[in-house]
Scaffold this motif. Structure first.
Motif, PDB file in Angstrom:
ATOM      1  N   LEU A  60       0.832  -1.205   0.000  1.00 46.75           N
ATOM      2  CA  LEU A  60       0.000   0.000   0.000  1.00 46.75           C
ATOM      3  C   LEU A  60       0.869   1.260   0.000  1.00 46.75           C
ATOM      4  O   LEU A  60       0.552   2.248  -0.661  1.00 46.75           O
ATOM      5  N   GLY A  61       1.964   1.213   0.766  1.00 47.79           N
ATOM      6  CA  GLY A  61       2.876   2.355   0.813  1.00 47.79           C
ATOM      7  C   GLY A  61       3.514   2.635  -0.529  1.00 47.79           C
ATOM      8  O   GLY A  61       3.615   3.785  -0.958  1.00 47.79           O
ATOM      9  N   ALA A  62       3.929   1.579  -1.207  1.00 46.98           N
ATOM     10  CA  ALA A  62       4.527   1.753  -2.534  1.00 46.98           C
ATOM     11  C   ALA A  62       3.507   2.310  -3.517  1.00 46.98           C
ATOM     12  O   ALA A  62       3.830   3.169  -4.343  1.00 46.98           O
ATOM     13  N   ALA A  63       2.257   1.859  -3.411  1.00 47.07           N
ATOM     14  CA  ALA A  63       1.207   2.376  -4.294  1.00 47.07           C
ATOM     15  C   ALA A  63       0.958   3.863  -4.030  1.00 47.07           C
ATOM     16  O   ALA A  63       0.783   4.645  -4.970  1.00 47.07           O
ATOM     17  N   CYS A  64       0.950   4.251  -2.756  1.00 50.22           N
ATOM     18  CA  CYS A  64       0.763   5.670  -2.422  1.00 50.22           C
ATOM     19  C   CYS A  64       1.917   6.516  -2.962  1.00 50.22           C
ATOM     20  O   CYS A  64       1.697   7.602  -3.496  1.00 50.22           O
ATOM     21  N   ILE A  65       3.124   6.036  -2.813  1.00 46.00           N
ATOM     22  CA  ILE A  65       4.285   6.786  -3.294  1.00 46.00           C
ATOM     23  C   ILE A  65       4.262   6.884  -4.820  1.00 46.00           C
ATOM     24  O   ILE A  65       4.532   7.944  -5.386  1.00 46.00           O
ATOM     25  N   MET A  66       3.890   5.776  -5.479  1.00 42.80           N
ATOM     26  CA  MET A  66       3.837   5.797  -6.947  1.00 42.80           C
ATOM     27  C   MET A  66       2.714   6.707  -7.448  1.00 42.80           C
ATOM     28  O   MET A  66       2.790   7.219  -8.563  1.00 42.80           O
ATOM     29  N   ALA A  67       1.691   6.938  -6.661  1.00 36.53           N
ATOM     30  CA  ALA A  67       0.629   7.877  -7.040  1.00 36.53           C
ATOM     31  C   ALA A  67       1.011   9.309  -6.693  1.00 36.53           C
ATOM     32  O   ALA A  67       0.591  10.253  -7.374  1.00 36.53           O
ATOM     33  N   GLY A  68       1.814   9.497  -5.645  1.00 38.25           N
ATOM     34  CA  GLY A  68       2.165  10.840  -5.187  1.00 38.25           C
ATOM     35  C   GLY A  68       3.244  11.519  -6.013  1.00 38.25           C
ATOM     36  O   GLY A  68       3.200  12.732  -6.239  1.00 38.25           O
ATOM     37  N   VAL A  69       4.210  10.764  -6.474  1.00 38.55           N
ATOM     38  CA  VAL A  69       5.321  11.348  -7.235  1.00 38.55           C
ATOM     39  C   VAL A  69       4.851  11.987  -8.544  1.00 38.55           C
ATOM     40  O   VAL A  69       5.244  13.122  -8.848  1.00 38.55           O
ATOM     41  N   PRO A  70       3.989  11.335  -9.334  1.00 33.11           N
ATOM     42  CA  PRO A  70       3.507  12.004 -10.549  1.00 33.11           C
ATOM     43  C   PRO A  70       2.696  13.271 -10.251  1.00 33.11           C
ATOM     44  O   PRO A  70       2.757  14.237 -11.015  1.00 33.11           O
ATOM     45  N   LEU A  71       1.962  13.271  -9.147  1.00 28.08           N
ATOM     46  CA  LEU A  71       1.218  14.478  -8.790  1.00 28.08           C
ATOM     47  C   LEU A  71       2.161  15.642  -8.497  1.00 28.08           C
ATOM     48  O   LEU A  71       1.898  16.780  -8.887  1.00 28.08           O
ATOM     49  N   LEU A  72       3.251  15.356  -7.808  1.00 26.98           N
ATOM     50  CA  LEU A  72       4.230  16.418  -7.547  1.00 26.98           C
ATOM     51  C   LEU A  72       4.883  16.896  -8.839  1.00 26.98           C
ATOM     52  O   LEU A  72       5.116  18.093  -9.025  1.00 26.98           O
ATOM     53  N   ALA A  73       5.170  15.960  -9.742  1.00 30.25           N
ATOM     54  CA  ALA A  73       5.758  16.341 -11.033  1.00 30.25           C
ATOM     55  C   ALA A  73       4.773  17.206 -11.836  1.00 30.25           C
ATOM     56  O   ALA A  73       5.174  18.194 -12.451  1.00 30.25           O
ATOM     57  N   VAL A  74       3.502  16.840 -11.818  1.00 26.12           N
ATOM     58  CA  VAL A  74       2.488  17.628 -12.529  1.00 26.12           C
ATOM     59  C   VAL A  74       2.398  19.024 -11.934  1.00 26.12           C
ATOM     60  O   VAL A  74       2.278  20.012 -12.668  1.00 26.12           O
ATOM     61  N   SER A  75       2.464  19.133 -10.616  1.00 23.30           N
ATOM     62  CA  SER A  75       2.380  20.464 -10.002  1.00 23.30           C
ATOM     63  C   SER A  75       3.572  21.335 -10.389  1.00 23.30           C
ATOM     64  O   SER A  75       3.422  22.540 -10.610  1.00 23.30           O
ATOM     65  N   VAL A  76       4.755  20.735 -10.502  1.00 23.96           N
ATOM     66  CA  VAL A  76       5.936  21.496 -10.927  1.00 23.96           C
ATOM     67  C   VAL A  76       5.772  21.980 -12.365  1.00 23.96           C
ATOM     68  O   VAL A  76       6.034  23.145 -12.680  1.00 23.96           O
TER      69      VAL A  76
END
Length: 89
Positions: A60-76
């Motif tokens: 679950l943690g890996a899934a959350c991290i894999m979902a969070g990193v693209p969101l941060l990239a999109v915000s940048v």
């Protein structure tokens, strides 16, 4: 778009606030997901929990991290695009 008036304190404050408000939601969600993922990765060793709702916490943690990193990239990307368009006018 009108160029910001950075000669006054009021204008600088408004410009700073405007730039901070660009892409707030993806950045906020990305940070929450990264934090949750990191905590889920630590759960088995810290709390001796080996199953959450039938799932393995590191998965679950890996899934959350894999979902969070693209969101941060999109915000940048959104913030850089907005700043570039704002400067070009």
């Amino acid at each position: 778009m009108k160029h910001p008036d950075l000669s006054t304190e009021e204008g600088r404050k408004a410009h700073h606030h405007e730039m901070r408000m660009v892409a707030v939601r993806p950045r906020r969600w990305g940070l929450w997901l990264l934090t949750a993922g990191f905590l889920l990765l630590l759960t088995p060793s810290a709390l001796n929990v080996h199953s959450l709702f039938g799932f393995w916490p590191p998965m679950l943690g890996a899934a959350c991290i894999m979902a969070g990193v693209p969101l941060l990239a999109v915000s940048v990307v959104l913030k850089r695009r907005y700043a570039r368009l704002r400067i070009e006018g």
